[in-house]
Design a protein around this motif. Structure first.
Motif, PDB file in Angstrom:
ATOM      1  N   ALA A   2       0.832  -1.196   0.000  1.00  0.00           N
ATOM      2  CA  ALA A   2       0.000   0.000   0.000  1.00  0.00           C
ATOM      3  C   ALA A   2       0.868   1.248   0.000  1.00  0.00           C
ATOM      4  CB  ALA A   2      -0.907  -0.010   1.224  1.00  0.00           C
ATOM      5  N   LYS A   3       0.436   2.259  -0.723  1.00  0.00           N
ATOM      6  CA  LYS A   3       1.192   3.501  -0.792  1.00  0.00           C
ATOM      7  C   LYS A   3       0.945   4.338   0.461  1.00  0.00           C
ATOM      8  CE  LYS A   3       1.592   3.941  -5.786  1.00  0.00           C
ATOM      9  NZ  LYS A   3       1.673   4.904  -6.913  1.00  0.00           N
ATOM     10  N   ALA A   4       1.978   5.080   0.859  1.00  0.00           N
ATOM     11  CA  ALA A   4       1.812   6.039   1.943  1.00  0.00           C
ATOM     12  C   ALA A   4       0.841   7.122   1.479  1.00  0.00           C
ATOM     13  CB  ALA A   4       3.155   6.640   2.317  1.00  0.00           C
ATOM     14  N   ARG A   5       0.073   7.637   2.421  1.00  0.00           N
ATOM     15  CA  ARG A   5      -0.899   8.684   2.105  1.00  0.00           C
ATOM     16  C   ARG A   5      -0.345  10.013   2.625  1.00  0.00           C
ATOM     17  NH1 ARG A   5      -5.766   7.400   0.421  1.00  0.00           N
ATOM     18  NH2 ARG A   5      -6.854   9.066   1.535  1.00  0.00           N
ATOM     19  N   LEU A   6       0.010  10.867   1.671  1.00  0.00           N
ATOM     20  CA  LEU A   6       0.693  12.120   1.979  1.00  0.00           C
ATOM     21  C   LEU A   6      -0.289  13.274   2.038  1.00  0.00           C
ATOM     22  CD1 LEU A   6       3.578  13.385   2.327  1.00  0.00           C
ATOM     23  CD2 LEU A   6       3.508  13.847  -0.139  1.00  0.00           C
ATOM     24  N   GLY A   7      -0.249  14.013   3.132  1.00  0.00           N
ATOM     25  CA  GLY A   7      -0.987  15.263   3.231  1.00  0.00           C
ATOM     26  C   GLY A   7      -0.041  16.412   2.948  1.00  0.00           C
ATOM     27  N   VAL A   8      -0.464  17.363   2.125  1.00  0.00           N
ATOM     28  CA  VAL A   8       0.387  18.491   1.746  1.00  0.00           C
ATOM     29  C   VAL A   8      -0.250  19.783   2.235  1.00  0.00           C
ATOM     30  CG1 VAL A   8       1.591  19.658  -0.130  1.00  0.00           C
ATOM     31  CG2 VAL A   8       1.104  17.204  -0.311  1.00  0.00           C
ATOM     32  N   LEU A   9       0.533  20.589   2.948  1.00  0.00           N
ATOM     33  CA  LEU A   9       0.040  21.861   3.472  1.00  0.00           C
ATOM     34  C   LEU A   9       0.633  23.012   2.670  1.00  0.00           C
ATOM     35  CD1 LEU A   9       0.245  21.255   7.347  1.00  0.00           C
ATOM     36  CD2 LEU A   9      -1.544  20.607   5.704  1.00  0.00           C
ATOM     37  N   ILE A  10      -0.216  23.911   2.207  1.00  0.00           N
ATOM     38  CA  ILE A  10       0.209  25.036   1.381  1.00  0.00           C
ATOM     39  C   ILE A  10      -0.398  26.326   1.918  1.00  0.00           C
ATOM     40  CG2 ILE A  10       0.370  23.540  -0.658  1.00  0.00           C
ATOM     41  CD1 ILE A  10      -2.233  24.882  -1.677  1.00  0.00           C
ATOM     42  N   CYS A  82      -4.073  10.312   6.368  1.00  0.00           N
ATOM     43  CA  CYS A  82      -2.681  10.650   6.046  1.00  0.00           C
ATOM     44  C   CYS A  82      -1.713   9.930   6.974  1.00  0.00           C
ATOM     45  CB  CYS A  82      -2.460  12.158   6.146  1.00  0.00           C
ATOM     46  SG  CYS A  82      -3.395  13.103   4.926  1.00  0.00           S
ATOM     47  N   THR A  83      -0.652   9.423   6.399  1.00  0.00           N
ATOM     48  CA  THR A  83       0.408   8.783   7.177  1.00  0.00           C
ATOM     49  C   THR A  83       1.644   9.666   7.270  1.00  0.00           C
ATOM     50  OG1 THR A  83       1.235   7.667   5.191  1.00  0.00           O
ATOM     51  CG2 THR A  83      -0.356   6.470   6.560  1.00  0.00           C
ATOM     52  N   HIS A  84       1.790  10.613   6.331  1.00  0.00           N
ATOM     53  CA  HIS A  84       2.929  11.519   6.303  1.00  0.00           C
ATOM     54  C   HIS A  84       2.433  12.908   5.884  1.00  0.00           C
ATOM     55  CE1 HIS A  84       4.592   7.492   5.725  1.00  0.00           C
ATOM     56  NE2 HIS A  84       5.748   7.938   6.141  1.00  0.00           N
ATOM     57  N   VAL A  85       3.235  13.927   6.213  1.00  0.00           N
ATOM     58  CA  VAL A  85       2.873  15.312   5.890  1.00  0.00           C
ATOM     59  C   VAL A  85       4.061  15.994   5.229  1.00  0.00           C
ATOM     60  CG1 VAL A  85       2.180  17.562   6.808  1.00  0.00           C
ATOM     61  CG2 VAL A  85       1.232  15.467   7.797  1.00  0.00           C
ATOM     62  N   ALA A  86       3.784  16.761   4.171  1.00  0.00           N
ATOM     63  CA  ALA A  86       4.807  17.579   3.517  1.00  0.00           C
ATOM     64  C   ALA A  86       4.358  19.036   3.536  1.00  0.00           C
ATOM     65  CB  ALA A  86       5.032  17.110   2.077  1.00  0.00           C
ATOM     66  N   LEU A  87       5.195  19.907   4.042  1.00  0.00           N
ATOM     67  CA  LEU A  87       4.932  21.334   4.000  1.00  0.00           C
ATOM     68  C   LEU A  87       5.463  21.865   2.671  1.00  0.00           C
ATOM     69  CD1 LEU A  87       6.072  22.318   7.619  1.00  0.00           C
ATOM     70  CD2 LEU A  87       3.861  21.413   6.850  1.00  0.00           C
ATOM     71  N   ARG A 105       7.365  12.150  10.798  1.00  0.00           N
ATOM     72  CA  ARG A 105       6.474  11.880   9.670  1.00  0.00           C
ATOM     73  C   ARG A 105       6.119  13.156   8.913  1.00  0.00           C
ATOM     74  NH1 ARG A 105       1.301   9.138  11.383  1.00  0.00           N
ATOM     75  NH2 ARG A 105       1.472  10.420  13.264  1.00  0.00           N
ATOM     76  N   MET A 106       6.877  14.225   9.160  1.00  0.00           N
ATOM     77  CA  MET A 106       6.583  15.506   8.505  1.00  0.00           C
ATOM     78  C   MET A 106       7.881  16.126   7.990  1.00  0.00           C
ATOM     79  SD  MET A 106       4.269  18.707   9.811  1.00  0.00           S
ATOM     80  CE  MET A 106       4.977  18.747  11.466  1.00  0.00           C
ATOM     81  N   VAL A 107       7.854  16.553   6.713  1.00  0.00           N
ATOM     82  CA  VAL A 107       9.028  17.165   6.099  1.00  0.00           C
ATOM     83  C   VAL A 107       8.682  18.547   5.563  1.00  0.00           C
ATOM     84  CG1 VAL A 107      10.212  15.021   5.496  1.00  0.00           C
ATOM     85  CG2 VAL A 107       8.504  15.977   3.919  1.00  0.00           C
ATOM     86  N   ASN A 108       9.743  19.316   5.324  1.00  0.00           N
ATOM     87  CA  ASN A 108       9.589  20.663   4.783  1.00  0.00           C
ATOM     88  C   ASN A 108      10.692  20.890   3.749  1.00  0.00           C
ATOM     89  OD1 ASN A 108       8.653  23.415   4.623  1.00  0.00           O
ATOM     90  ND2 ASN A 108      10.445  24.016   5.825  1.00  0.00           N
ATOM     91  N   VAL A 138      15.659  19.688   1.960  1.00  0.00           N
ATOM     92  CA  VAL A 138      14.497  18.995   2.519  1.00  0.00           C
ATOM     93  C   VAL A 138      14.905  18.463   3.880  1.00  0.00           C
ATOM     94  CG1 VAL A 138      12.834  17.132   2.219  1.00  0.00           C
ATOM     95  CG2 VAL A 138      13.688  18.372   0.215  1.00  0.00           C
ATOM     96  N   HIS A 139      14.076  18.746   4.888  1.00  0.00           N
ATOM     97  CA  HIS A 139      14.440  18.335   6.245  1.00  0.00           C
ATOM     98  C   HIS A 139      13.222  17.857   7.016  1.00  0.00           C
ATOM     99  CE1 HIS A 139      12.756  21.945   8.319  1.00  0.00           C
ATOM    100  NE2 HIS A 139      12.987  22.515   7.154  1.00  0.00           N
ATOM    101  N   LEU A 140      13.466  17.020   7.993  1.00  0.00           N
ATOM    102  CA  LEU A 140      12.408  16.640   8.920  1.00  0.00           C
ATOM    103  C   LEU A 140      12.014  17.850   9.745  1.00  0.00           C
ATOM    104  CD1 LEU A 140      13.638  13.168  10.259  1.00  0.00           C
ATOM    105  CD2 LEU A 140      11.707  13.589   8.724  1.00  0.00           C
ATOM    106  N   VAL A 141      10.750  17.974  10.069  1.00  0.00           N
ATOM    107  CA  VAL A 141      10.257  19.109  10.847  1.00  0.00           C
ATOM    108  C   VAL A 141      10.374  18.794  12.330  1.00  0.00           C
ATOM    109  CG1 VAL A 141       8.272  20.564  11.365  1.00  0.00           C
ATOM    110  CG2 VAL A 141       8.696  19.813   9.016  1.00  0.00           C
ATOM    111  N   THR A 142      11.020  19.694  13.053  1.00  0.00           N
ATOM    112  CA  THR A 142      11.124  19.602  14.502  1.00  0.00           C
ATOM    113  C   THR A 142      10.603  20.902  15.108  1.00  0.00           C
ATOM    114  OG1 THR A 142      13.406  20.438  14.449  1.00  0.00           O
ATOM    115  CG2 THR A 142      13.102  18.036  14.398  1.00  0.00           C
ATOM    116  N   ALA A 143      10.651  20.972  16.424  1.00  0.00           N
ATOM    117  CA  ALA A 143      10.075  22.132  17.109  1.00  0.00           C
ATOM    118  C   ALA A 143      10.796  23.429  16.747  1.00  0.00           C
ATOM    119  CB  ALA A 143      10.103  21.907  18.616  1.00  0.00           C
ATOM    120  N   GLU A 144      12.092  23.355  16.440  1.00  0.00           N
ATOM    121  CA  GLU A 144      12.849  24.557  16.094  1.00  0.00           C
ATOM    122  C   GLU A 144      12.739  24.840  14.605  1.00  0.00           C
ATOM    123  OE1 GLU A 144      16.207  25.944  17.741  1.00  0.00           O
ATOM    124  OE2 GLU A 144      16.162  24.779  19.571  1.00  0.00           O
TER     125      GLU A 144
END
Length: 315
Positions: A2-10, A82-87, A105-108, A138-144
């Protein structure tokens, strides 16, 4: 598979969202776009996504507290599976609760060669510094802000007499090439975080739900109480751990005495009989973790659920 389900925020035109969307149409791409969401209901990228048959959600953040708005976005992402998120040009600072809920599970994508030039005006700063190259990361999203582990970068030469606009235009081309490739590689790697492993087991239990509580990821039963918390350096204890319900302080003391490297008495919840299980001591015994989650769930769940489980155990 099964493919990962990506949510994209714009927030605007969503050109990087479009790059991800069209890359997802390739047969061997490991992800599909499940939702495109924006903090502006008039964002042009929403119209494009809808025209391409992608589910969309748009709502203005104005007049709302950050955590309040992020909770709405979080709900929509989870409702879409969604299983992953991309900003992708999402011009919002994220609340700690939201970042924790999508940890690992979130990248930017950011328009500089991180760690150089975090934040805004990246191209102008690179030109003023006399750099030979700009680029994107491209980086993983953290609090900073713009501080998570870098997953991939692309370098773009800065030409003599370069303007901010001309450099930005070429970096954008590099972004469209880089982002889909890195996201695909990241998802293909399939390496689950410790939180992901705990989450999979906790949310497999009947009517289990996830919610940030007291700075940690908590798991509770719908209509019931919390039965587990996942903690990382909670209150400065330096540990990654799972907190679950023991039968009381007597069992808690016995467990700690028997294996002090694995079990500990957690702050605040310890007097109530909760036990801490360390998940940072090498290879994790996931069967043990699963057993504890099941047991703790039974102590927190309402009787209407535990009766059914008790009946099932008789067969």
């Amino acid at each position: 598979m099964a493919k990962a389900r990506l949510g994209v925020l714009i927030s605007g035109r969503g050109s990087n969202m479009a790059a991800l969307l069209y890359a997802a149409r390739v047969s061997d791409c490991p992800y599909e776009i499940a939702l495109v969401a924006a903090n502006d209901p008039d964002a042009p990228g929403l119209m494009l996504a809808a025209a391409e048959g992608i589910a969309t959600f748009g709502q203005s953040h104005k007049g709302m507290k950050r955590a309040e708005f992020d909770a709405i976005i979080d709900r929509e992402l989870r409702a879409a599976g969604c299983t992953h998120v991309a900003l992708a040009g999402y011009m919002r600072l994220l609340s700690p609760e939201f970042v924790e809920g999508w940890a690992n599970r979130m990248v930017n994508i950011h328009p500089s060669l991180l760690p150089l030039y975090k934040g805004l005006h990246t191209h102008e700063r690179a030109i003023e510094a006399g750099d030979s190259h700009g680029g994107c990361s491209v980086h993983l999203v953290t609090a900073e802000l713009d501080d998570g582990p870098v997953l991939g970068q692309a370098r773009v030469a800065i030409l003599p007499g370069e303007s901010t606009d001309s450099l930005a235009a070429r970096v954008l081309i590099a972004e469209h090439q880089l982002y889909p490739r890195v996201v695909a590689d990241w998802i293909r790697s399939g390496t689950k975080s410790t939180l992901d492993e705990v989450r999979d087991r906790a949310l497999a239990l009947p009517e289990a739900r996830e919610k940030t509580s007291h700075g940690s990821q908590g798991f509770h039963v719908e209509g019931g109480k919390f039965f587990a918390y996942f903690t990382v350096n909670h209150h400065g204890d330096g540990m990654t751990a799972l907190l679950v319900k023991a039968s009381g302080v007597e069992e808690q003391a016995m467990l700690i005495e028997r294996d002090p490297d694995l079990y500990f008495r957690p702050a605040y919840l310890g007097p109530s009989g909760w036990i801490g299980i360390r998940l940072d001591q090498g290879e994790v015994d996931w069967t043990l973790v699963e057993d504890w989650l099941n047991r703790s769930w039974r102590m927190a769940a309402p009787k209407r659920l535990t009766k059914l489980m008790d009946l099932a155990d008789q067969f």
